[in-house]
Design a protein around this motif. Structure first.
Motif, short mmCIF file in Angstrom:
data_model
loop_
_atom_site.label_atom_id
_atom_site.label_comp_id
_atom_site.label_asym_id
_atom_site.label_seq_id
_atom_site.Cartn_x
_atom_site.Cartn_y
_atom_site.Cartn_z
N PHE A 269 -15.19 -0.82 4.06
CA PHE A 269 -14.46 0.45 4.18
C PHE A 269 -13.06 0.22 4.75
N GLU A 270 -12.96 -0.68 5.71
CA GLU A 270 -11.65 -1.02 6.27
C GLU A 270 -10.77 -1.69 5.21
N LEU A 271 -11.39 -2.55 4.42
CA LEU A 271 -10.65 -3.22 3.35
C LEU A 271 -10.15 -2.20 2.33
N ILE A 272 -10.99 -1.25 1.99
CA ILE A 272 -10.58 -0.20 1.04
C ILE A 272 -9.37 0.56 1.56
N GLU A 273 -9.37 0.86 2.86
CA GLU A 273 -8.22 1.56 3.45
C GLU A 273 -6.95 0.72 3.31
N GLN A 274 -7.07 -0.59 3.55
CA GLN A 274 -5.91 -1.46 3.42
C GLN A 274 -5.43 -1.54 1.97
N ILE A 275 -6.38 -1.65 1.05
CA ILE A 275 -6.01 -1.73 -0.36
C ILE A 275 -5.29 -0.45 -0.79
N ARG A 276 -5.82 0.69 -0.36
CA ARG A 276 -5.18 1.96 -0.73
C ARG A 276 -3.77 2.07 -0.16
N LEU A 277 -3.58 1.52 1.05
CA LEU A 277 -2.27 1.56 1.68
C LEU A 277 -1.28 0.68 0.94
N LEU A 278 -1.73 -0.51 0.55
CA LEU A 278 -0.85 -1.47 -0.11
C LEU A 278 -0.71 -1.22 -1.61
N TYR A 279 -1.79 -0.72 -2.23
CA TYR A 279 -1.80 -0.53 -3.69
C TYR A 279 -2.39 0.85 -4.00
N PRO A 280 -1.59 1.91 -3.84
CA PRO A 280 -2.10 3.28 -3.96
C PRO A 280 -2.77 3.60 -5.30
#
Length: 208
Positions: free
Chosen positions: A65-76
């Motif tokens: 879930f934390e990784l998903i948040e980072q991915i969404r931040l970097l690659y919307p």
């Protein structure tokens, strides 16, 4: 079967799982990269043109879930599929709140995995039959009635700590621990400590 885009050669999938499932038939459609940790996944995302991330929520170095948040931040615009063996109430709730493009439980048939990827490539969301069944059984979400301190005490109780141990850990008095314990029992309408933990877990208030 969901209709695939006419040109799939431009789509690349990143599988992030320290115990990868078999992607039956998908290798004939998409180029697949694999990472067994969040750190490796983020490195691959920097150096490759990834279209879809398939993320396991249980990774060795970071929560999925934390990784998903980072991915969404970097690659919307990244399309994200969660694949997991977990179907506990609190996990199901987090998957819903993550608002990903698809969810696949690992007990699903290979055809479900193909349908998920086809749907995501076509711009549609997909929940596998097992996950839809979990959603239908999901109990109503209990309002966040517990204070932050009460949640901390509840977590300690679930770990088997005694009142004096909880007091030491949270830097409060034993009387304060007992007060919070009684408040938690009242708010969850629990008959005893076991009933309190069961209700907290079933309602998603307590994550174990």
């Amino acid at each position: 079967m969901v209709q695939l885009p006419s040109d799939t050669s431009k789509y690349h999938l990143l599988l992030i799982d320290d115990h990868p499932i078999v992607l039956a038939g998908i290798r004939n459609i998409l180029e697949i990269y694999a990472a067994d940790s969040a750190a490796k996944a983020l490195e691959l995302l920097k150096s490759h043109d990834i279209s879809i991330c398939m993320v396991d929520i249980e990774l060795p170095d970071m929560s999925g879930f934390e990784l998903i948040e980072q991915i969404r931040l970097l690659y919307p615009d990244m399309r994200i599929i969660i694949e997991t063996m977990h179907s506990e109430v609190w996990i199901v709730r987090r998957m819903v709140k993550a608002d990903v493009d698809a969810v696949i439980l690992k007990q699903s048939d290979p055809e479900n995995l193909q349908e998920a990827i086809y749907s995501v490539l076509s711009g549609r969301k997909y929940f596998c039959p097992h996950f839809r069944k979990c959603l239908r059984k999901l109990p109503p979400e209990m309002p966040q009635v517990l204070s932050k301190r009460e949640q901390e005490v509840l977590k300690c109780i679930s770990e088997g700590l005694k009142s004096n141990e909880i007091a030491t850990k949270l830097y409060i008095s034993v009387n304060t621990v007992e007060f919070h314990r009684k408040q938690i029992m009242l708010k969850l309408e629990a008959k005893n400590a076991s009933d309190m933990l069961i209700k907290a877990i079933k309602s998603g208030v307590l994550e174990i």
